[in-house]
Design a protein around this motif. Structure first.
Motif, short mmCIF file in Angstrom:
data_model
loop_
_atom_site.label_atom_id
_atom_site.label_comp_id
_atom_site.label_asym_id
_atom_site.label_seq_id
_atom_site.Cartn_x
_atom_site.Cartn_y
_atom_site.Cartn_z
N GLY A 1 0.78 -1.23 0.00
CA GLY A 1 0.00 0.00 0.00
C GLY A 1 0.81 1.28 0.00
O GLY A 1 0.25 2.37 0.01
N ASN B 1 -3.00 6.11 1.83
CA ASN B 1 -3.98 6.80 2.67
C ASN B 1 -3.72 8.29 2.79
O ASN B 1 -4.63 9.06 3.13
N LEU C 1 -6.15 9.87 0.50
CA LEU C 1 -7.53 9.37 0.55
C LEU C 1 -8.30 10.07 1.66
O LEU C 1 -7.74 10.36 2.72
N TYR D 1 -12.49 6.74 3.80
CA TYR D 1 -12.15 5.65 2.87
C TYR D 1 -10.98 4.79 3.34
O TYR D 1 -10.81 3.67 2.89
N GLN D 2 -10.15 5.32 4.21
CA GLN D 2 -8.85 4.70 4.48
C GLN D 2 -8.93 3.25 4.95
O GLN D 2 -8.28 2.38 4.38
N HIS E 1 -11.35 1.07 4.75
CA HIS E 1 -11.99 0.21 3.76
C HIS E 1 -11.08 0.01 2.55
O HIS E 1 -11.06 -1.06 1.96
N HIS E 2 -10.34 1.05 2.17
CA HIS E 2 -9.46 0.94 1.01
C HIS E 2 -8.38 -0.11 1.25
O HIS E 2 -8.08 -0.91 0.36
N ASP E 3 -7.80 -0.12 2.44
CA ASP E 3 -6.79 -1.13 2.76
C ASP E 3 -7.37 -2.53 2.62
O ASP E 3 -6.74 -3.42 2.06
N ILE F 1 -9.90 -3.44 0.74
CA ILE F 1 -10.15 -3.69 -0.68
C ILE F 1 -8.85 -4.08 -1.38
O ILE F 1 -8.83 -5.03 -2.18
N LEU F 2 -7.77 -3.37 -1.09
CA LEU F 2 -6.48 -3.71 -1.69
C LEU F 2 -6.08 -5.14 -1.35
O LEU F 2 -5.64 -5.91 -2.22
N SER G 1 -14.12 7.91 -7.99
CA SER G 1 -13.96 7.96 -6.54
C SER G 1 -13.44 9.34 -6.15
O SER G 1 -13.52 10.29 -6.92
N THR H 1 -7.60 0.67 -12.67
CA THR H 1 -6.57 0.02 -11.86
C THR H 1 -6.22 -1.35 -12.42
O THR H 1 -7.02 -1.98 -13.10
#
Length: 182
Positions: free
Chosen positions: A19, A45, A48, A52-53, A55-57, A59-60, A92, A108
């Motif tokens: 990340g 992050n 971001l 979102y932070q 949840h983004h981790d 998702i990655l 986004s 992506t």
């Protein structure tokens, strides 16, 4: 077209640096208002919205686990150690250095190199039109949490809607601000 003309960001998908921003174009730095040196080696992050932070981790991690399964299957079938998996386009938000939302449209993918390094690549497809001069044609964006509390907004929301940083810091509910929202 030169690579610096593109807007791209590359994140590490390796265990020890997962990340973290490993490469990015100067155009991305400009878009978010950072120097390249302020972003390289930092977690994604940094750019971001806070909401979102976490949840983004997740998702990655999920996307990378899916990629590894496909990569193993593909390597067995095609004997190709380098696998490239594309995902769909995404609209986004990022967050600039001043902590305002930046609407983004990106595509992506994940790449695994022959050396065993893994990367997430995001190519920004275009600038979302934020016409600052003509207020009649403007769109502003406001992010709220599940309780409809304002979490973040685009900088043009200040002029268009009269928002300011206290709208976030004082936990203002969007229904208090925009009466027609109810």
């Amino acid at each position: 077209m030169k690579s610096e003309e593109y807007k791209y960001i590359i994140l590490s998908a390796n265990n020890d640096t997962f990340g973290e921003i490993s490469h990015l174009s100067l155009n991305v730095c400009t878009m978010f208002g950072f120097l390249k040196s302020e972003l390289l080696g930092q977690s994604i992050n940094v750019i971001l919205p806070e909401i979102y932070q976490e949840h983004h981790d997740k998702i990655l991690i999920s996307k990378f686990q899916e990629f590894k399964k496909v990569s193993i299957s593909s390597s067995l079938i095609h004997k190709d150690p380098s696998v490239h998996t594309s995902f769909h386009e995404v609209f986004s938000f990022g967050r600039n250095k001043s902590k305002y939302l930046v609407p983004v449209k990106l595509k992506t993918s994940i790449v695994s190199t022959e050396e065993g390094d893994n990367f997430f690549i995001a190519k920004f497809l275009n600038d979302v039109d934020m016409n600052w001069e003509n207020i009649e044609n403007q769109v502003c964006y406001i992010l709220t949490d599940n309780e409809l509390m304002i979490q973040n907004f685009t900088s043009n929301s200040i002029k268009m809607l009269g928002l300011n940083s206290s709208s976030i810091n004082n936990s203002i509910e969007i229904t208090e601000f925009i009466k027609e929202f109810n």
